[in-house]
Design a protein around this motif. Sequence first.
Motif, PDB file in Angstrom:
ATOM      1  N   MET A 167       0.937  -1.811   0.006  1.00  0.00           N
ATOM      2  CA  MET A 167      -0.067  -0.084  -0.023  1.00  0.00           C
ATOM      3  C   MET A 167       1.151   0.924   0.009  1.00  0.00           C
ATOM      4  SD  MET A 167      -2.672  -1.228  -0.202  1.00  0.00           S
ATOM      5  CE  MET A 167      -3.688  -0.151  -0.170  1.00  0.00           C
ATOM      6  N   GLY A 168       2.066   1.286   1.053  1.00  0.00           N
ATOM      7  CA  GLY A 168       2.982   2.227   0.512  1.00  0.00           C
ATOM      8  C   GLY A 168       3.347   2.906  -0.394  1.00  0.00           C
ATOM      9  N   ILE A 169       3.286   2.203  -1.227  1.00  0.00           N
ATOM     10  CA  ILE A 169       4.131   2.191  -3.269  1.00  0.00           C
ATOM     11  C   ILE A 169       3.234   3.686  -3.056  1.00  0.00           C
ATOM     12  CG2 ILE A 169       4.508   1.523  -5.173  1.00  0.00           C
ATOM     13  CD1 ILE A 169       4.884  -1.506  -3.867  1.00  0.00           C
ATOM     14  N   GLY A 170       1.738   3.314  -2.814  1.00  0.00           N
ATOM     15  CA  GLY A 170       0.834   4.465  -3.585  1.00  0.00           C
ATOM     16  C   GLY A 170       0.959   4.532  -4.513  1.00  0.00           C
ATOM     17  N   ASP A 171       0.459   5.088  -5.652  1.00  0.00           N
ATOM     18  CA  ASP A 171      -0.707   5.348  -7.331  1.00  0.00           C
ATOM     19  C   ASP A 171       0.212   4.624  -8.148  1.00  0.00           C
ATOM     20  OD1 ASP A 171      -2.973   4.868  -8.211  1.00  0.00           O
ATOM     21  OD2 ASP A 171      -2.306   6.864  -8.941  1.00  0.00           O
ATOM     22  N   ASP A 172       1.909   4.530  -8.038  1.00  0.00           N
ATOM     23  CA  ASP A 172       2.750   4.281  -8.780  1.00  0.00           C
ATOM     24  C   ASP A 172       2.848   2.799  -9.168  1.00  0.00           C
ATOM     25  OD1 ASP A 172       5.505   4.281 -10.521  1.00  0.00           O
ATOM     26  OD2 ASP A 172       6.800   4.729  -8.263  1.00  0.00           O
ATOM     27  N   LEU A 173       1.845   2.281  -7.993  1.00  0.00           N
ATOM     28  CA  LEU A 173       2.386   0.980  -8.173  1.00  0.00           C
ATOM     29  C   LEU A 173       1.068   0.713 -10.324  1.00  0.00           C
ATOM     30  CD1 LEU A 173       3.312  -2.422  -7.521  1.00  0.00           C
ATOM     31  CD2 LEU A 173       1.112  -1.709  -5.669  1.00  0.00           C
ATOM     32  N   ILE A 174      -0.023   1.544  -8.972  1.00  0.00           N
ATOM     33  CA  ILE A 174      -1.338   0.642 -10.248  1.00  0.00           C
ATOM     34  C   ILE A 174      -0.931   1.673 -11.528  1.00  0.00           C
ATOM     35  CG2 ILE A 174      -3.427   2.087 -10.588  1.00  0.00           C
ATOM     36  CD1 ILE A 174      -3.062  -0.183  -8.265  1.00  0.00           C
ATOM     37  N   VAL A 175      -0.301   2.771 -11.890  1.00  0.00           N
ATOM     38  CA  VAL A 175      -0.175   3.494 -12.897  1.00  0.00           C
ATOM     39  C   VAL A 175       0.836   2.722 -13.328  1.00  0.00           C
ATOM     40  CG1 VAL A 175       1.028   5.167 -14.372  1.00  0.00           C
ATOM     41  CG2 VAL A 175      -0.702   6.120 -12.156  1.00  0.00           C
ATOM     42  N   GLY A 200      -8.569  -3.140  -7.283  1.00  0.00           N
ATOM     43  CA  GLY A 200      -9.389  -4.054  -6.991  1.00  0.00           C
ATOM     44  C   GLY A 200      -8.488  -5.089  -6.060  1.00  0.00           C
ATOM     45  N   GLU A 201      -7.186  -5.491  -7.851  1.00  0.00           N
ATOM     46  CA  GLU A 201      -6.556  -6.356  -7.458  1.00  0.00           C
ATOM     47  C   GLU A 201      -5.320  -5.773  -6.292  1.00  0.00           C
ATOM     48  OE1 GLU A 201      -4.749  -7.430 -11.547  1.00  0.00           O
ATOM     49  OE2 GLU A 201      -3.268  -8.848 -10.151  1.00  0.00           O
ATOM     50  N   ARG A 202      -5.722  -4.962  -5.994  1.00  0.00           N
ATOM     51  CA  ARG A 202      -4.195  -4.843  -5.107  1.00  0.00           C
ATOM     52  C   ARG A 202      -4.760  -4.747  -3.825  1.00  0.00           C
ATOM     53  NH1 ARG A 202      -2.525   1.055  -4.660  1.00  0.00           N
ATOM     54  NH2 ARG A 202      -4.673   1.717  -4.216  1.00  0.00           N
ATOM     55  N   GLY A 203      -6.589  -4.328  -3.376  1.00  0.00           N
ATOM     56  CA  GLY A 203      -6.941  -4.854  -2.775  1.00  0.00           C
ATOM     57  C   GLY A 203      -7.148  -6.328  -2.348  1.00  0.00           C
ATOM     58  N   ARG A 204      -7.016  -6.368  -3.548  1.00  0.00           N
ATOM     59  CA  ARG A 204      -7.544  -8.193  -2.551  1.00  0.00           C
ATOM     60  C   ARG A 204      -5.878  -9.454  -2.780  1.00  0.00           C
ATOM     61  NH1 ARG A 204      -8.920 -12.735  -7.369  1.00  0.00           N
ATOM     62  NH2 ARG A 204      -7.282 -14.631  -6.218  1.00  0.00           N
ATOM     63  N   THR A 205      -4.685  -8.051  -3.785  1.00  0.00           N
ATOM     64  CA  THR A 205      -3.407  -8.960  -2.988  1.00  0.00           C
ATOM     65  C   THR A 205      -3.452  -8.740  -1.294  1.00  0.00           C
ATOM     66  OG1 THR A 205      -3.090  -7.783  -4.784  1.00  0.00           O
ATOM     67  CG2 THR A 205      -0.966  -8.775  -3.389  1.00  0.00           C
ATOM     68  N   VAL A 206      -3.186  -7.326  -0.908  1.00  0.00           N
ATOM     69  CA  VAL A 206      -3.362  -6.874   0.765  1.00  0.00           C
ATOM     70  C   VAL A 206      -3.933  -7.651   1.636  1.00  0.00           C
ATOM     71  CG1 VAL A 206      -3.151  -4.907   1.994  1.00  0.00           C
ATOM     72  CG2 VAL A 206      -3.008  -4.954   0.290  1.00  0.00           C
ATOM     73  N   GLY A 207      -5.527  -7.997   1.112  1.00  0.00           N
ATOM     74  CA  GLY A 207      -6.449  -8.707   1.764  1.00  0.00           C
ATOM     75  C   GLY A 207      -6.398 -10.387   1.933  1.00  0.00           C
ATOM     76  N   GLN A 208      -5.308 -10.705   0.477  1.00  0.00           N
ATOM     77  CA  GLN A 208      -5.272 -12.226   1.342  1.00  0.00           C
ATOM     78  C   GLN A 208      -4.069 -12.560   1.674  1.00  0.00           C
ATOM     79  OE1 GLN A 208      -5.115 -14.024  -2.739  1.00  0.00           O
ATOM     80  NE2 GLN A 208      -3.434 -13.304  -4.321  1.00  0.00           N
ATOM     81  N   LEU A 209      -2.603 -11.464   2.078  1.00  0.00           N
ATOM     82  CA  LEU A 209      -2.054 -11.216   2.804  1.00  0.00           C
ATOM     83  C   LEU A 209      -2.209 -11.162   4.630  1.00  0.00           C
ATOM     84  CD1 LEU A 209       0.104  -9.318   0.979  1.00  0.00           C
ATOM     85  CD2 LEU A 209       0.847 -11.527   1.853  1.00  0.00           C
ATOM     86  N   PRO A 232       7.620  -6.363 -15.357  1.00  0.00           N
ATOM     87  CA  PRO A 232       8.865  -5.990 -14.622  1.00  0.00           C
ATOM     88  C   PRO A 232       8.766  -5.332 -13.735  1.00  0.00           C
ATOM     89  CG  PRO A 232       9.683  -5.465 -17.216  1.00  0.00           C
ATOM     90  CD  PRO A 232       8.254  -6.150 -17.055  1.00  0.00           C
ATOM     91  N   ALA A 233       8.594  -4.208 -14.514  1.00  0.00           N
ATOM     92  CA  ALA A 233       8.268  -2.951 -13.264  1.00  0.00           C
ATOM     93  C   ALA A 233       7.720  -3.004 -11.587  1.00  0.00           C
ATOM     94  CB  ALA A 233       8.051  -2.139 -13.945  1.00  0.00           C
ATOM     95  N   THR A 234       6.100  -3.281 -12.363  1.00  0.00           N
ATOM     96  CA  THR A 234       5.279  -3.819 -11.549  1.00  0.00           C
ATOM     97  C   THR A 234       6.074  -4.945 -10.362  1.00  0.00           C
ATOM     98  OG1 THR A 234       3.481  -3.477 -12.902  1.00  0.00           O
ATOM     99  CG2 THR A 234       3.430  -4.582 -10.657  1.00  0.00           C
ATOM    100  N   GLY A 235       6.568  -5.996 -11.007  1.00  0.00           N
ATOM    101  CA  GLY A 235       7.106  -7.257 -10.435  1.00  0.00           C
ATOM    102  C   GLY A 235       8.486  -6.283  -9.383  1.00  0.00           C
ATOM    103  N   ALA A 236       9.016  -5.507  -9.796  1.00  0.00           N
ATOM    104  CA  ALA A 236      10.301  -4.730  -9.404  1.00  0.00           C
ATOM    105  C   ALA A 236      10.024  -4.013  -7.669  1.00  0.00           C
ATOM    106  CB  ALA A 236      11.184  -3.871 -10.035  1.00  0.00           C
ATOM    107  N   LEU A 237       8.919  -3.129  -8.302  1.00  0.00           N
ATOM    108  CA  LEU A 237       8.206  -2.815  -6.781  1.00  0.00           C
ATOM    109  C   LEU A 237       7.752  -3.426  -6.103  1.00  0.00           C
ATOM    110  CD1 LEU A 237       6.284  -0.047  -9.073  1.00  0.00           C
ATOM    111  CD2 LEU A 237       7.789   0.163  -7.664  1.00  0.00           C
ATOM    112  N   VAL A 238       6.566  -4.327  -6.523  1.00  0.00           N
ATOM    113  CA  VAL A 238       6.816  -5.441  -5.004  1.00  0.00           C
ATOM    114  C   VAL A 238       7.217  -6.040  -4.851  1.00  0.00           C
ATOM    115  CG1 VAL A 238       4.826  -7.371  -4.826  1.00  0.00           C
ATOM    116  CG2 VAL A 238       4.092  -5.344  -6.284  1.00  0.00           C
ATOM    117  N   ALA A 239       8.419  -6.475  -5.619  1.00  0.00           N
ATOM    118  CA  ALA A 239       9.903  -7.206  -4.460  1.00  0.00           C
ATOM    119  C   ALA A 239      10.357  -6.530  -3.996  1.00  0.00           C
ATOM    120  CB  ALA A 239      10.445  -7.894  -5.611  1.00  0.00           C
TER     121      ALA A 239
END
Lengths: 515, 515
Positions: A70-78, A93-102, A182-189
């Motif tokens: 969540m702390g990545i902010g809108d950069d992750l979505i964009v 919505g998918e980010r919400g699901r990701t955080v929700g399943q954690l 890859p950019a989304t993956g790197a942000l999440v990693a």
Amino acid sequence: MTDSVLSEPPAGFQSVDPSTGATWGDTFPVHGADEVDSACAAAEAAFDAYRSTDRETRAAFLERIGAEIMGIGDDLIVTAMRESGLPRARLEGERGRTVGQLKLFADVVRRGAWLGLRIDPALPDRQPLPRPDLRLRMIPLGPVAVFGASNFPLAFSTAGGDTASALAAGCPVVVKGHPAHPATGALVANAIHRAVDACGLPAGVFGHLSGPGNELGSALVRDPRIAAVGFTGSRGGGLALVRIAQERPVPIPVYAEMSSINPVVLAPAALRARGAALGSAFVQSLTMGAGQFCTNPGLVLAIEGEGLDAFVGAARAALTQAAGQTMLTGGIHSAYRAGIEALQGHSAVETIAQGEVGEGVASGDAAFFATDAAAFLSDSALGHEVFGPSSLLVRCRDEEELHQVLRVAEGQLTATIQMDPSDEAFAAGLIPILERKAGRILANGWPTGVEVTHAMVHGGPFPATSDARTTSVGSLAIDRFLRPVAYQNLAEALLPPELRGDGNGAPRLVDGKPA
Amino acid sequence: MTDSVLSEPPAGFQSVDPSTGATWGDTFPVHGADEVDSACAAAEAAFDAYRSTDRETRAAFLERIGAEIMGIGDDLIVTAMRESGLPRARLEGERGRTVGQLKLFADVVRRGAWLGLRIDPALPDRQPLPRPDLRLRMIPLGPVAVFGASNFPLAFSTAGGDTASALAAGCPVVVKGHPAHPATGALVANAIHRAVDACGLPAGVFGHLSGPGNELGSALVRDPRIAAVGFTGSRGGGLALVRIAQERPVPIPVYAEMSSINPVVLAPAALRARGAALGSAFVQSLTMGAGQFCTNPGLVLAIEGEGLDAFVGAARAALTQAAGQTMLTGGIHSAYRAGIEALQGHSAVETIAQGEVGEGVASGDAAFFATDAAAFLSDSALGHEVFGPSSLLVRCRDEEELHQVLRVAEGQLTATIQMDPSDEAFAAGLIPILERKAGRILANGWPTGVEVTHAMVHGGPFPATSDARTTSVGSLAIDRFLRPVAYQNLAEALLPPELRGDGNGAPRLVDGKPA
């Protein structure tokens, strides 16, 4: 593939905007044998420490990953929008699901039922021989390789369901990021790396590898330190990983979620009562997210009749107006086009409708086809998945023929019945067949939309998955990464904490009964 | 193998008395492709009816099988003695275990925890979308092929643990009887047929095939109606079945319990305090049942020192006097002889002692060998199972070298530590290594002797078994034959009884919590 190929990778690769085909942004490393080796060595080195963490530490770690995401902010979505072509609302919505399943797995870890604790106390006076003290718990398998999925850049990728459930089980994870984001993956990693640091865990608890080819993933699955694999993707890709895993000196389990066309049965009374409404609702489910869901309704079964004509008419009207949507990658778009062209050219298949072709180089136009049961039964190719917004209606003469089509169909993630109350006997006749074909049976809904809960099954008989005994979504997914160990007559101090004395709050069976 | 070979089997085969090599008694049919086809067709036809039986019916059926087995009377014991060479007391005990595990699974079926019931109630007001009603249960996989084991003609054969747990799960069973005990197998199969009749179940719930070759089993595993396989036997046999199962159009799980040498670590203080006592107790475990247990202690690890000499001396004395015992079959005896001759001829192996050669053509003389850690680490053949009363002592220089031997050892069913209280730190250092190598960790006992309880694990990492995520002994074994199915928004009348309203007494999780 040889090691020398792996050792001399190209310099790097970039993100691609699927709507234009143009590369953009940072250059990402193409990892090879050296990086596989060091990621697996770090995961192995971290395993004993990580699996020994107490449940609260591990739960807090999972929650911290969610907070960091969540702390990545809108950069992750964009970033994810630009890499996947998926719209903002879907990715939020998918980010919400990701955080929700954690968070769900954090709760699961805290409750501790996954430990499967069982105690059979010693019976020193038993005849003819005393019974020893026996205690059982589930332990994690070891480092897990997770393959990011193209169609869920957040919820089934770097920090997705496989990663969350493996980390919950106590397994270090090495992710092979999907090259389409890859950019989304790197942000999440990086978010996960920050959580590892913040929680004081060994760095090897999480590793992240990137690269555009298949060699990287093959090398990862071959690494002797990898103990299990989680994968969501194509049948070809999944079966290749299964084969590599089986050919290892020590074979390992592969949980590959691969291929499903998710039959929807339109029961007679429902068709008569609301055929047109079902037709337009069907198209809405079919075209959602450019049809790129594993649970997309790719097969519709119905008995010929008046209601079916209304269904087809409404579906045709809705689908003809469906706007083309950018698909996830150029490759997925090409495969989709080839799939629908094969259906268009098939002598036993009628094209009911095609949607609008949208803008951009990878825009997928929805398509709805029809055939009859005899043709479907005589050509197994008609039962293969066309990944994207395409579906095939199979017209059946009667209930018996409809049963026959379902019996020969391959294994599925889901099976749906659209029914009215007076269809109950019809539905009751279907359910024993559907139970053997699918992991989830729905009434009066559409299969797209997968709840992340305790009673969800996102799995099913081959080739929907490589292992029907599990689910990749929902809290039961943690069981994939565990195995039982029994301790016989061990002194209290040598037992794991949860098997000592009164334990530490996790549920237990004593002599088979809840204690 | 071709179908034509299967279609023209030889006329029949007889029992062999392993102590003389002579055939005796009835002639048993050599089943082929036709009998595989009809047994699998009957199992498939019975599946839906059998899996729909209520829990009490199924439990009573399991108990009835036990009663019918006891009803055979002494003929069963005498027959098994003559076919296996095993003594009366052992076979009476094994019959007790066989009936006991049928009763255990009857209790498990009645309690219903194996159904894994989970309910996530609908949340109609949830935003942005309502949550559907989701309900999950475990269902049986389908007809199961069970391979009788040579070394447990009762407890791991026709009505053994695999059969009991598969029937408990709701799976029809087709047994391929072990050709070393066809008369015992026929007696037990007939007892099961009587129980099927008495309980009013479809005949296809249980099928029994006999024949001396491997083709029969291969054909059974290839049959598309078979959904899982249970096997206990050699590594070669198990791996062959795994390969066949993986090459099917629809792969199926194989639970093969194959090969284990069950390391026993003699901790330093225990060795110093009671090396001699450990030596004689070890030989008792090694030679029990002619060493033909899957959990036989075939590897002993210790650090060089005074206590080890006492252990070796006492083991030598006990083993030299150990009487030779008739092994199960001539083939097992030949393989055993080849195994110990290879060790005798190995340049880095010293023969500590050999037991007496007994009477009869298949008498196995016990054997105890020694080598050092360096030799063991440099020749993986020294870590292979020699099925029978043979064991290898590996002398280690220090704790680190002992750890290294365990780390490179293959996966095991069991690992044992003989320790005194002052060995606690030594044992604590071993346990994380042993947990990753074995399914059961014992202190101050011997691995032979497997309790049939809730907390037992008779399983372990490859090649001990083909699937470390399970056990083949104990109540957890039922899980091998189950898979989850979720029901979404199904009307009450269409749900299975245990997921309706208040259910039928089986435990459930509601929103993840016991309800």
